[in-house]
Enzyme design. Structure first.
Site, PDB file in Angstrom:
ATOM      1  N   SER A 243     -15.920  -7.220   1.831  1.00 29.84           N
ATOM      2  CA  SER A 243     -17.067  -8.104   1.653  1.00 29.84           C
ATOM      3  C   SER A 243     -16.709  -9.568   1.883  1.00 29.84           C
ATOM      4  O   SER A 243     -16.303  -9.956   2.968  1.00 29.84           O
ATOM      5  CB  SER A 243     -17.655  -7.885   0.261  1.00 29.84           C
ATOM      6  OG  SER A 243     -18.863  -8.573   0.102  1.00 29.84           O
TER       7      SER A 243
ATOM      8  N   ASP B  51     -22.365 -13.087   4.653  1.00 35.65           N
ATOM      9  CA  ASP B  51     -20.966 -12.898   4.244  1.00 35.65           C
ATOM     10  C   ASP B  51     -20.281 -11.935   5.198  1.00 35.65           C
ATOM     11  O   ASP B  51     -20.886 -11.467   6.171  1.00 35.65           O
ATOM     12  CB  ASP B  51     -20.874 -12.421   2.790  1.00 35.65           C
ATOM     13  CG  ASP B  51     -21.344 -10.987   2.603  1.00 35.65           C
ATOM     14  OD1 ASP B  51     -22.150 -10.507   3.427  1.00 35.65           O
ATOM     15  OD2 ASP B  51     -20.933 -10.340   1.626  1.00 35.65           O
TER      16      ASP B  51
ATOM     17  N   ASP C  77     -19.377  -8.841   5.301  1.00 33.63           N
ATOM     18  CA  ASP C  77     -19.881  -7.508   5.649  1.00 33.63           C
ATOM     19  C   ASP C  77     -21.397  -7.484   5.814  1.00 33.63           C
ATOM     20  O   ASP C  77     -21.996  -6.421   5.968  1.00 33.63           O
ATOM     21  CB  ASP C  77     -19.423  -6.452   4.638  1.00 33.63           C
ATOM     22  CG  ASP C  77     -20.116  -6.555   3.301  1.00 33.63           C
ATOM     23  OD1 ASP C  77     -20.525  -7.669   2.928  1.00 33.63           O
ATOM     24  OD2 ASP C  77     -20.232  -5.524   2.613  1.00 33.63           O
TER      25      ASP C  77
END
Length: 460
Positions: free
Chosen positions: A112, A252, A254
């Site tokens: 992430s 972000d 991901d």
């Protein structure tokens, strides 16, 4: 599973308490494949992709993703599960494709918003939702078994899915519900965080008619989230002002989080975006159930929703807890201050691109600037201090007498116009100290004093 991190630099994760290594990834694929096949046989094989069960594997742009992709592929194949490889694609795209391809699961290799050296694995069910706790526990138990391999004629096969990005782009576009003009006339800055959405997100906005300026779209395997994206929205803000854009969108690594910037270059966080989406649903007569935020959601959001007659509920921090409360209460819109927003009437999980589209649709529908749409949310000053602690000591610190007394003292000082929250990080050895109230100076002072007490007790 859920959001689990296993750092390639030795940070330990939750599943099996093992570092993320190729060997562990192989075992995880094998164990997951065996458990998913058992579940499939128990419920019947309706809805399985083709004649053979499969999983969809995607990843973000971290260099280590290629290594772990191969290991997971081998693990699933050894369990007798076919693998559909889609390459770099936003996490919500994998959730969507798991449903579209009627797969056993969607598997995402990503950490992430974390630095490139971290990596991990996130799972989605065949419904495109996070795995239930019972299934996670079953997979963790299977990891302890001796690794075996199915007969040669039963091995899983792998193939690349070249249409994955195009399918996901079309899905995102379908969620906007825009009038015929689409996004024509809007100029946008899109920061892809050098991450998984660097190819798809700009195309979604372009194909809907916007003029798009893209930054953070040159991943090299090492620069994901590095001084860019939703954790550094100041760069999006600078570009919006320099280019005179109507809005900025910062994703972000991901692609499941979204922070925006208004036309003045002011950063708009997840709480403010959640308000815009909820109000737009209410105006359209579509809103049902409460809006669900988290313990970290700003008091200003709650007050703004209350003024609109919209029920607000707080869940534990984490998108899975927001999702659970939405399901339990029949809600449709929820999210976190970080920009992880869930619109269950559009998608099964948080999606940064889809979230941004909902806000842009509100701007177009009402012909208003973003600054105007978020104006009702008057955010209360909130100070968050991260205190580094020993691993496994969070519970003891939160029940420590000195810490509890310090919390009580701050709560008494704030009265009914503020609140205090201590929360352990889910991915790092940190205890997060949050203080919120009307007076910014007092809030900062109280947060520091409380953090100092936690730090002192952590050193004992």
């Amino acid at each position: 599973m859920g959001q689990k991190y296993f750092g390639t630099d030795g940070i330990r994760g939750e599943v099996g308490q093992a570092p993320m290594t190729p060997d562990f990834a192989l075992r995880l694929g094998w164990a997951s494949g065996r458990v998913l096949l058992r579940r499939l046989n128990e419920r019947g094989r309706d809805g399985v992709h083709g004649a053979r069960p499969c999983v969809v594997i995607g990843k973000d742009t971290r260099l280590s993703g290629y290594m772990f992709e191969s290991a997971l592929e081998s693990g699933f194949a050894s369990a007798g599960v076919d693998v559909l490889l889609v390459g770099p694609l936003a996490t919500p795209g994998i959730a969507y494709l798991a449903r579209t391809f009627r797969a056993l699961a969607g598997v995402v290799i990503s950490a992430s918003h974390n630095p490139f050296a971290d990596n991990g694995v996130k799972f989605f069910s065949h419904h495109g939702q996070k795995l239930d706790d019972a299934l996670e526990i079953e997979i963790e138990a299977e990891l302890e078994q001796a690794l075996t391999c199915v007969a040669s004629d039963q091995l899983g096969r792998a193939r690349r899915v070249e249409s994955a990005s195009g399918r996901y782009i079309e899905f995102c576009k379908s969620t906007a519900r825009l009038a015929n003009g689409g996004l024509r006339g809007l100029t946008l800055v899109v920061d892809c965080a050098n991450g998984a959405a660097y190819q798809t997100a700009p195309e979604v906005f372009r194909e809907l008619g916007a003029t798009v300026h893209v930054i953070g779209n040159t991943p090299d395997g090492l620069n994901i989230n590095q001084d860019c994206g939703s954790t550094h929205p100041e760069h999006t803000a600078d570009a919006v002002q320099r280019l005179g854009a109507d809005a900025g969108i910062a994703l972000d690594g991901d692609g499941d989080r979204c922070i925006m910037v208004d036309e003045n270059g002011t950063v708009v966080d997840g709480d403010q975006l959640l308000y815009v989406i909820a109000e737009e649903r209410q105006r359209a007569g579509e809103l049902r159930g409460p809006v669900v935020g988290t313990l970290m959601s700003n008091l200003g959001l709650a007050l703004a929703l209350e003024a609109r007659g919209i029920e607000f509920e707080r869940a534990r921090v984490g998108d899975r807890y927001v999702f659970e409360r939405l399901q339990a209460r029949g809600g449709m819109v929820g999210g976190e201050s970080s920009g992880h927003l869930i619109c269950l009437d559009r998608a099964t999980t948080g999606d940064g691109t889809v979230s941004a589209l909902q806000v842009l649709a509100a701007m177009c529908d009402r012909n208003e600037r973003l600054s105007s749409l978020v104006a009702p949310v008057e955010k209360c000053p909130q100070t968050l201090v991260n205190v580094r602690i020993g691993r496994g000591t969070a519970d003891a610190l939160m029940t420590d007498k000195a810490v509890m007394q310090a919390v009580s003292d701050v709560e008494a000082a704030l009265g009914c116009e503020g609140r205090v929250l201590l929360r352990p990080s889910g991915t790092e050895p940190l205890l997060r100290v949050m203080v919120e109230g009307r007076d910014g100076d007092a809030v900062a002072r109280h947060a520091k004093s409380l953090a100092d007490v936690v730090d002192q007790r952590a050193a004992v």
